[in-house]
Design an enzyme around this catalytic site. Sequence first.
Site, PDB file in Angstrom:
ATOM      1  N   LYS A  50       0.849  -1.196   0.000  1.00 49.04           N
ATOM      2  CA  LYS A  50       0.000   0.000   0.000  1.00 49.04           C
ATOM      3  C   LYS A  50       0.885   1.247   0.000  1.00 49.04           C
ATOM      4  O   LYS A  50       1.939   1.265   0.657  1.00 49.04           O
ATOM      5  CB  LYS A  50      -0.915  -0.033   1.234  1.00 49.04           C
ATOM      6  CG  LYS A  50      -1.972   1.068   1.267  1.00 49.04           C
ATOM      7  CD  LYS A  50      -2.928   0.868   2.450  1.00 49.04           C
ATOM      8  CE  LYS A  50      -3.974   1.975   2.529  1.00 49.04           C
ATOM      9  NZ  LYS A  50      -4.925   1.771   3.646  1.00 49.04           N
ATOM     10  N   SER A 125      -9.851   1.992   2.521  1.00 51.70           N
ATOM     11  CA  SER A 125      -8.917   2.710   1.690  1.00 51.70           C
ATOM     12  C   SER A 125      -7.887   1.823   0.974  1.00 51.70           C
ATOM     13  O   SER A 125      -7.276   2.267   0.012  1.00 51.70           O
ATOM     14  CB  SER A 125      -8.179   3.754   2.531  1.00 51.70           C
ATOM     15  OG  SER A 125      -7.391   3.127   3.522  1.00 51.70           O
ATOM     16  N   SER A 149     -10.246  -0.404   6.694  1.00 50.37           N
ATOM     17  CA  SER A 149      -9.616  -0.297   5.368  1.00 50.37           C
ATOM     18  C   SER A 149      -8.915  -1.541   4.842  1.00 50.37           C
ATOM     19  O   SER A 149      -8.533  -1.581   3.677  1.00 50.37           O
ATOM     20  CB  SER A 149      -8.635   0.859   5.352  1.00 50.37           C
ATOM     21  OG  SER A 149      -9.342   2.049   5.180  1.00 50.37           O
TER      22      SER A 149
HETATM   23  N1  GLN Z   1     -13.408   4.476   5.926  1.00 51.75           N
HETATM   24  C1  GLN Z   1     -12.787   4.795   7.181  1.00 51.75           C
HETATM   25  C2  GLN Z   1     -12.309   6.227   7.161  1.00 51.75           C
HETATM   26  O1  GLN Z   1     -12.357   6.830   6.141  1.00 51.75           O
HETATM   27  C3  GLN Z   1     -11.660   3.839   7.478  1.00 51.75           C
HETATM   28  C4  GLN Z   1     -10.441   4.125   6.720  1.00 51.75           C
HETATM   29  C5  GLN Z   1      -9.279   3.283   7.151  1.00 51.75           C
HETATM   30  O2  GLN Z   1      -9.440   2.257   7.794  1.00 51.75           O
HETATM   31  N2  GLN Z   1      -8.095   3.748   6.814  1.00 51.75           N
HETATM   32  O3  GLN Z   1     -11.862   6.726   8.145  1.00 51.75           O
END
Ligand code: GLN
Length: 446
Positions: A50, A125, A149
């Site tokens: 990532k 994400s 995410s």
């Molecule tokens: N969708 C959640 C957020 O936007 C989780 C994102 C994540 O786990 N990095 O905060």
Amino acid sequence: MITLKEALNLSKDALTQFKKELQAEIEANPELNAYIDTNSLGDGVPIAIKDNIQVKNWSVTSGSKILKGYIAPYNATVINKLLDAGLSPYGRVNMDEFAMGSTTESSCYGKTQNPHASDRVPGGSSGGSAAAVGAGLAIAALGSDTGGSIRQPAAFCGIVGMKPTYGRVSRYGLGAYASSLDQIGPMTQNVEDAAILYDIISGSDQKDSTNAQKDDKVTPHLNSERKLRIAVLPKYIENASDDVKNAYTKAIKALKNAGHTIVEKEMMDAKYDISAYYITATAEATTNLARYDGIRYGNRVEGKNLEETFINTRSEGFGDEVKRRILLGNFVLSSGYYEAYYVKAQKTRHIIKDEYAKIFEDVDLILSPVAPTVAPKFGELAKPMDMYLSDIYTISVNLAGLPALSLPIMKNNEGMPIGLQLIASAYDEQTLFDGSLSLEKELNYK
Ligand code: GLN
């Protein structure tokens, strides 16, 4: 695609040949947009990384314009652990800007497609990681999970994604979103590969002060024959889509067939999770993002003086979603609102933690949805509130610091994968993997 377990047994020549073919496959599928680039470090088994995990001498941007051109000066601890185990970081994969989002639509590199439907999001994400593995363009990948995410894109792309207990995996070299919630974890084709990769990347690290300094491993003891007590949450899943409810019913049946005991439990209304999470995460994100000032990191947009340089750099460098969260984070931390929002969110976080602890007094694992629906179409979650609400089933796990694993259960009648998660108590990854392996075997998902 060969599994991680198989890849680890390939000869050097076979692995070199495999990597050539992999490169060709990735180049033949550019429209997926899972990979940002395909650098390779070392000659080991390739693992997609990532874009918020530092690999020395590679560009690392957290999917943000503000960091374009930034070169990592050192390896994240997880990268050194991969290298030590004979694996190679291979390619950076796409993500929502600074890991803020649930669809990978906010990346400065454009959106990534879902490998099962080109008009649908891969989740986020860690959408690039999930799409690469789901499309057969990566053996396995690393993602990060602050509020779902890893688990949610895994569920949307039909793969396995695991979020370790907070502190199990070093965050050294991970671009911070919300430091008290972030964890790096494995995204793989099956549960056993997730356990293998988890064992490789987890463990003590003096460079991360929040690391739990624990080095116990799960693969030597993996046992899908253990009979467990597993909690289900009939009320909690009431608002999920029919697809997800069907998968829930199917998973319960499979768990019973495998000899586990199902126990009904209740969780507090998850709407409080959303508030507690979005206050905590944005407060921490605001603080973490203050360092991107155009002076110390990444791109600079010059102004007439220092303040104007800060403003120009941040106005041009950050996307809308990141700006929205910086505003929200500053608001909840500002004097006058700190007590009303931030402090209250921390109290709620404790209640959530206690609630989980109470359930785990009686059971080994909890079965829960990952997302309320299958992967939405592009643009469907364009309203920020709709997107935040879609995190309803994943964020409490991060607030409580628990380990959880999302695995594919079935496909709906449109061929979209539906994943569910098992959640374990803190540091009980062993039971998490044992139970997940048992469910995976019983389902025989292909
Ligand atoms: N969708 C959640 C957020 O936007 C989780 C994102 C994540 O786990 N990095 O905060």
